[in-house]
Design a protein around this motif. Structure first.
Motif, PDB file in Angstrom:
ATOM      1  N   VAL A   1       0.867  -1.184   0.000  1.00 57.34           N
ATOM      2  CA  VAL A   1       0.000   0.000   0.000  1.00 57.34           C
ATOM      3  C   VAL A   1       0.900   1.229   0.000  1.00 57.34           C
ATOM      4  CG1 VAL A   1      -1.735   1.295   1.315  1.00 57.34           C
ATOM      5  CG2 VAL A   1      -1.757  -1.217   1.357  1.00 57.34           C
ATOM      6  N   MET A   2       0.624   2.172  -0.885  1.00 54.28           N
ATOM      7  CA  MET A   2       1.398   3.414  -0.886  1.00 54.28           C
ATOM      8  C   MET A   2       0.675   4.441  -0.033  1.00 54.28           C
ATOM      9  SD  MET A   2       4.109   3.005  -2.483  1.00 54.28           S
ATOM     10  CE  MET A   2       4.972   3.842  -3.772  1.00 54.28           C
ATOM     11  N   LEU A   3       1.349   4.897   1.010  1.00 55.87           N
ATOM     12  CA  LEU A   3       0.785   5.944   1.858  1.00 55.87           C
ATOM     13  C   LEU A   3       1.512   7.247   1.552  1.00 55.87           C
ATOM     14  CD1 LEU A   3       0.684   4.116   5.333  1.00 55.87           C
ATOM     15  CD2 LEU A   3      -1.138   4.267   3.625  1.00 55.87           C
ATOM     16  N   VAL A   4       0.743   8.319   1.400  1.00 60.02           N
ATOM     17  CA  VAL A   4       1.339   9.647   1.289  1.00 60.02           C
ATOM     18  C   VAL A   4       0.778  10.463   2.447  1.00 60.02           C
ATOM     19  CG1 VAL A   4       1.760  11.658  -0.170  1.00 60.02           C
ATOM     20  CG2 VAL A   4       1.408   9.402  -1.221  1.00 60.02           C
ATOM     21  N   ASN A   5       1.637  10.994   3.264  1.00 63.65           N
ATOM     22  CA  ASN A   5       1.240  11.674   4.502  1.00 63.65           C
ATOM     23  C   ASN A   5       0.285  10.796   5.314  1.00 63.65           C
ATOM     24  OD1 ASN A   5       2.798  13.691   3.489  1.00 63.65           O
ATOM     25  ND2 ASN A   5       1.124  15.116   3.074  1.00 63.65           N
ATOM     26  N   GLY A   6       0.500   9.505   5.262  1.00 61.98           N
ATOM     27  CA  GLY A   6      -0.272   8.573   6.076  1.00 61.98           C
ATOM     28  C   GLY A   6      -1.598   8.167   5.476  1.00 61.98           C
ATOM     29  N   ALA A   7      -1.888   8.525   4.226  1.00 63.98           N
ATOM     30  CA  ALA A   7      -3.156   8.130   3.616  1.00 63.98           C
ATOM     31  C   ALA A   7      -2.889   7.275   2.374  1.00 63.98           C
ATOM     32  CB  ALA A   7      -3.983   9.360   3.228  1.00 63.98           C
ATOM     33  N   PRO A   8      -3.715   6.234   2.156  1.00 67.29           N
ATOM     34  CA  PRO A   8      -3.476   5.342   1.018  1.00 67.29           C
ATOM     35  C   PRO A   8      -3.858   6.008  -0.302  1.00 67.29           C
ATOM     36  CG  PRO A   8      -5.498   4.713   2.180  1.00 67.29           C
ATOM     37  CD  PRO A   8      -4.881   5.837   2.960  1.00 67.29           C
ATOM     38  N   TRP A   9      -2.927   6.049  -1.253  1.00 66.80           N
ATOM     39  CA  TRP A   9      -3.169   6.574  -2.605  1.00 66.80           C
ATOM     40  C   TRP A   9      -4.103   7.792  -2.566  1.00 66.80           C
ATOM     41  CZ3 TRP A   9      -4.447   1.136  -1.838  1.00 66.80           C
ATOM     42  CH2 TRP A   9      -3.413   0.271  -2.188  1.00 66.80           C
ATOM     43  N   PRO A  10      -3.701   8.857  -1.887  1.00 64.20           N
ATOM     44  CA  PRO A  10      -4.642   9.964  -1.693  1.00 64.20           C
ATOM     45  C   PRO A  10      -4.791  10.842  -2.931  1.00 64.20           C
ATOM     46  CG  PRO A  10      -2.548  10.520  -0.731  1.00 64.20           C
ATOM     47  CD  PRO A  10      -2.413   9.103  -1.243  1.00 64.20           C
ATOM     48  N   VAL A  11      -5.778  11.733  -2.866  1.00 64.28           N
ATOM     49  CA  VAL A  11      -5.986  12.706  -3.931  1.00 64.28           C
ATOM     50  C   VAL A  11      -5.917  14.097  -3.313  1.00 64.28           C
ATOM     51  CG1 VAL A  11      -8.503  12.452  -3.717  1.00 64.28           C
ATOM     52  CG2 VAL A  11      -7.542  13.449  -5.806  1.00 64.28           C
ATOM     53  N   ALA A  12      -5.226  15.022  -3.990  1.00 65.79           N
ATOM     54  CA  ALA A  12      -5.118  16.398  -3.516  1.00 65.79           C
ATOM     55  C   ALA A  12      -5.770  17.314  -4.545  1.00 65.79           C
ATOM     56  CB  ALA A  12      -3.647  16.779  -3.344  1.00 65.79           C
ATOM     57  N   GLU A  13      -6.695  18.133  -4.095  1.00 64.29           N
ATOM     58  CA  GLU A  13      -7.268  19.159  -4.986  1.00 64.29           C
ATOM     59  C   GLU A  13      -6.268  20.281  -5.121  1.00 64.29           C
ATOM     60  OE1 GLU A  13     -10.977  20.885  -4.049  1.00 64.29           O
ATOM     61  OE2 GLU A  13     -12.086  19.165  -4.843  1.00 64.29           O
ATOM     62  N   VAL A  14      -5.991  20.707  -6.353  1.00 66.43           N
ATOM     63  CA  VAL A  14      -5.031  21.794  -6.549  1.00 66.43           C
ATOM     64  C   VAL A  14      -5.619  22.858  -7.459  1.00 66.43           C
ATOM     65  CG1 VAL A  14      -2.961  20.387  -6.157  1.00 66.43           C
ATOM     66  CG2 VAL A  14      -3.940  20.529  -8.464  1.00 66.43           C
ATOM     67  N   ASP A  15      -5.056  24.064  -7.361  1.00 65.90           N
ATOM     68  CA  ASP A  15      -5.357  25.131  -8.309  1.00 65.90           C
ATOM     69  C   ASP A  15      -4.536  24.890  -9.577  1.00 65.90           C
ATOM     70  OD1 ASP A  15      -6.650  26.215  -6.120  1.00 65.90           O
ATOM     71  OD2 ASP A  15      -5.011  27.609  -5.645  1.00 65.90           O
ATOM     72  N   ALA A  16      -4.966  25.488 -10.662  1.00 66.49           N
ATOM     73  CA  ALA A  16      -4.161  25.440 -11.894  1.00 66.49           C
ATOM     74  C   ALA A  16      -3.038  26.454 -11.730  1.00 66.49           C
ATOM     75  CB  ALA A  16      -5.024  25.751 -13.111  1.00 66.49           C
ATOM     76  N   ALA A  17      -2.006  26.071 -10.989  1.00 62.57           N
ATOM     77  CA  ALA A  17      -0.923  26.990 -10.615  1.00 62.57           C
ATOM     78  C   ALA A  17       0.303  26.158 -10.254  1.00 62.57           C
ATOM     79  CB  ALA A  17      -1.359  27.837  -9.421  1.00 62.57           C
ATOM     80  N   ARG A  18       1.383  26.865  -9.892  1.00 60.02           N
ATOM     81  CA  ARG A  18       2.603  26.158  -9.478  1.00 60.02           C
ATOM     82  C   ARG A  18       2.490  25.672  -8.038  1.00 60.02           C
ATOM     83  NH1 ARG A  18       4.686  30.677 -11.502  1.00 60.02           N
ATOM     84  NH2 ARG A  18       5.223  30.407 -13.690  1.00 60.02           N
ATOM     85  N   TYR A  19       3.016  24.485  -7.805  1.00 56.79           N
ATOM     86  CA  TYR A  19       3.087  23.922  -6.452  1.00 56.79           C
ATOM     87  C   TYR A  19       4.515  23.495  -6.164  1.00 56.79           C
ATOM     88  CZ  TYR A  19      -1.893  23.879  -5.475  1.00 56.79           C
ATOM     89  OH  TYR A  19      -3.175  24.264  -5.194  1.00 56.79           O
ATOM     90  N   ARG A  20       4.886  23.634  -4.910  1.00 57.00           N
ATOM     91  CA  ARG A  20       6.192  23.134  -4.474  1.00 57.00           C
ATOM     92  C   ARG A  20       5.960  21.823  -3.737  1.00 57.00           C
ATOM     93  NH1 ARG A  20      10.391  26.317  -0.388  1.00 57.00           N
ATOM     94  NH2 ARG A  20      12.088  24.793  -0.574  1.00 57.00           N
ATOM     95  N   LEU A  21       6.517  20.742  -4.266  1.00 55.13           N
ATOM     96  CA  LEU A  21       6.376  19.424  -3.645  1.00 55.13           C
ATOM     97  C   LEU A  21       7.679  19.070  -2.949  1.00 55.13           C
ATOM     98  CD1 LEU A  21       4.681  17.482  -6.605  1.00 55.13           C
ATOM     99  CD2 LEU A  21       3.601  18.953  -4.885  1.00 55.13           C
ATOM    100  N   ARG A  22       7.589  18.824  -1.658  1.00 60.55           N
ATOM    101  CA  ARG A  22       8.787  18.457  -0.896  1.00 60.55           C
ATOM    102  C   ARG A  22       8.662  16.982  -0.581  1.00 60.55           C
ATOM    103  NH1 ARG A  22      10.372  23.710   2.436  1.00 60.55           N
ATOM    104  NH2 ARG A  22      12.346  22.664   2.071  1.00 60.55           N
ATOM    105  N   ILE A  23       9.284  16.183  -1.453  1.00 63.74           N
ATOM    106  CA  ILE A  23       9.023  14.746  -1.465  1.00 63.74           C
ATOM    107  C   ILE A  23      10.103  14.000  -0.690  1.00 63.74           C
ATOM    108  CG2 ILE A  23       8.581  12.753  -2.934  1.00 63.74           C
ATOM    109  CD1 ILE A  23       7.995  14.700  -5.232  1.00 63.74           C
ATOM    110  N   LEU A  24       9.659  13.144   0.197  1.00 66.82           N
ATOM    111  CA  LEU A  24      10.553  12.295   1.001  1.00 66.82           C
ATOM    112  C   LEU A  24      10.189  10.847   0.762  1.00 66.82           C
ATOM    113  CD1 LEU A  24      12.275  11.323   3.486  1.00 66.82           C
ATOM    114  CD2 LEU A  24      10.329  11.971   4.912  1.00 66.82           C
ATOM    115  N   ASN A  25      11.172  10.016   0.463  1.00 72.27           N
ATOM    116  CA  ASN A  25      10.942   8.574   0.465  1.00 72.27           C
ATOM    117  C   ASN A  25      11.234   8.064   1.873  1.00 72.27           C
ATOM    118  OD1 ASN A  25      10.864   5.820   0.259  1.00 72.27           O
ATOM    119  ND2 ASN A  25      12.143   5.684  -1.589  1.00 72.27           N
TER     120      ASN A  25
END
Ligand code: C2O
Ligand code: CU
Length: 495
Positions: A248-272
């Motif tokens: 199971v892939m968890l992102v911030n502790g949630a399985p395969w989550p979905v994030a609502e975003v604006d049509a704009a730039r986002y900064r993703l700070r990704i940690l494995n």
């Protein structure tokens, strides 16, 4: 009896063990992306954290007991300022001893989370000699330092380092894998004035993403081989010593989550934050690949941005990237996929473009204030480190230069402020991590400063290390946590 899910060959470059979940899993992209709570130091520079057991709902309708910083998984995101020292007081209300390490922190040795520098459970430090230890895997109660240990202690972090994406996690000798698997991991963002001046996406448009694979047992708990006797056969510890993989892939502790975003730039700070799983991430917008613009790596901002269609991250590594959703009309979806591993782990999360949005952010052509100097002094001392399988004569284990970790024995004594060249050789995939100060990977100009390097099977590479901040004892180790627990760690002293 029960068997393991078989070997997921070459997921970690070796036959790491895929542990199958034993309950029905949710449909991907049905759970919203959570954001960990943020902890900032108070005016005296203090933060308090209690490590405790908590029941969380990770899969819809399922109760999962975790070991969490403040009872959450991931732990709270800690935010500090470069140059403002912080004292984090940890209290251990868990049933096991713990050690807390700030990964990427330039930390004095006594606060770095030395693997046997234990924070005892409250029940064990109440003066009755550990008789309530239970089956905690606790060893060494007879050692003379034991009386110095308590269930509350202060870790002091000078934060004398530039803005970067750090994380904190458990680091107890031989037990880091199961402790992190059960929840002891969180992010720590260091900010500074220079970074603030860059107009990178911020606030709601900065998303820390802690990615970790896990598996669940029928009762909802995280399933890990060493604590599940049905996953062990006599003499076959070997089956999981190559690394434990979840389905199971968890992102911030949630399985395969979905994030609502604006049509704009986002900064993703990704940690494995996975124990043993390598990731190869892409962004798929209905068949078109949306690029990542990498702006930082482990040690902070790169000299210049770098566009990448795909990002490979070994356990422990971080990538700071800007993604621009501006070209996508509301209603479009972007799926983050993982190219290594297959099955449920081929999907990570989804971004759903919900609305147009004003965007004042930008990605400047020059990022780091002071990019690291790359000139290596002539005559820099050299050392070799071989990461390979070994044995202590009885049991198979993972070794560095043929030796398992021994806390009392330094494999190198290094002069402070002197650049050294370390030649690392790897038999299978090993994400090699060095504490205290980040290093440069020679021949990889645009990688920036790294503290963890993803080594491929059979690879040899050279890194330039320089320890300037503190003296004392530190460790280097493999960040495949099962390799680390099975002794692939070494002590070095800075003098
Ligand atoms: Cu992230 Cu020594 O560890
Ligand atoms: Cu390894």
């Amino acid at each position: 009896g029960a068997t393991l899910g078989g070997c997921a060959a070459d997921v970690a470059g070796t036959s790491a063990t895929l542990v199958p979940s034993r309950l029905p899993l949710p449909k991907p992209f049905s759970v919203p992306l959570p954001k960990a709570s943020v902890l900032r130091p108070d005016r005296a520079g203090r933060i308090l954290i209690t490590q405790r057991v908590a029941d969380l709902q990770i899969l819809p309708g399922v109760r999962t007991p975790v070991w969490g910083y403040d009872g959450t998984f991931p732990g709270p995101t800690i935010e500090t300022r470069s140059g403002s020292p912080v004292t984090i007081t940890h209290t251990n209300a868990l049933p096991v001893p713990t050690v807390t390490h700030l990964h990427g922190g330039h930390t004095p040795a006594d606060s770095d989370g030395w693997p046997t520098d234990l924070l005892l459970p409250q029940r064990m430090s109440d003066g009755n000699g550990g008789t309530h230890a239970g089956h905690t895997g606790m060893t060494g109660m007879a050692d003379p330092e034991a009386r110095l240990r308590t269930s509350t202690r202060e870790y002091r972090y000078p934060m004398d380092q530039p803005a970067a994406t750090l994380w904190y996690h458990d680091h107890r000798m031989d037990f880091t894998g199961p402790a992190v698997w059960r929840g002891l991991a969180g992010m720590h963002l260091v900010r500074d004035d220079h970074e603030d001046s860059l107009s990178l996406p911020r606030d709601e448009r900065e998303l820390p993403l802690l990615i970790a694979d896990r598996s669940f047992d029928a009762d909802g708990s995280f399933r890990y081989p060493s604590v599940d006797p049905t996953l062990q056969r006599p003499g076959v510890a070997d089956e999981w010593m190559s690394g434990v993989l979840g389905d199971v892939m968890l992102v911030n502790g949630a399985p395969w989550p979905v994030a609502e975003v604006d049509a704009a730039r986002y900064r993703l700070r990704i940690l494995n934050a996975g124990n043993a799983r390598r990731l190869s991430l892409t962004l798929d917008a209905d068949g078109t690949r949306l690029p990542f613009v990498q702006i930082g790596s482990d040690g902070g901002l790169l000299a210049a941005p770098r566009e990448r269609g795909e990002i490979t991250l070994a356990p422990g590594e971080r990538i700071d990237a800007v993604v621009d959703f501006a070209a996508l009309p509301p209603g479009r979806q972007v799926t983050m996929r993982n190219g290594i591993g297959g099955g449920g782990t081929a999907l990570v999360m989804r971004f759903a473009v919900a609305r147009r949005g004003r965007d004042d952010s930008r990605v400047p052509a020059r990022l780091a204030e002071r990019p690291p100097a790359r000139d290596i002094p002539a005559g820099a001392p050299r050392r070799n480190f071989l990461f390979a399988r070994g044995s202590d004569g009885r049991t198979a284990m993972w070794t560095i230069n043929g030796e398992p970790f021994r806390p009392q024995r330094a494999v190198a004594t290094i002069q402070r402020d002197r650049t050294e060249i370390w030649r690392l050789t790897s038999n299978v995939h090993h994400p090699v991590h060095v504490h205290l100060d980040p290093f440069l990977v020679l021949g990889r100009e645009d990688d920036g400063l790294k503290d963890t390097v993803d080594m491929l099977p059979g690879e040899t590479l050279e890194i330039a290390v320089r320890f300037s901040d503190y003296v004392g004892r530190y460790v280097l180790h493999c960040h495949n946590l099962e390799h680390e627990d099975m002794a692939m760690m070494a002590r070095f002293d800075v003098r």
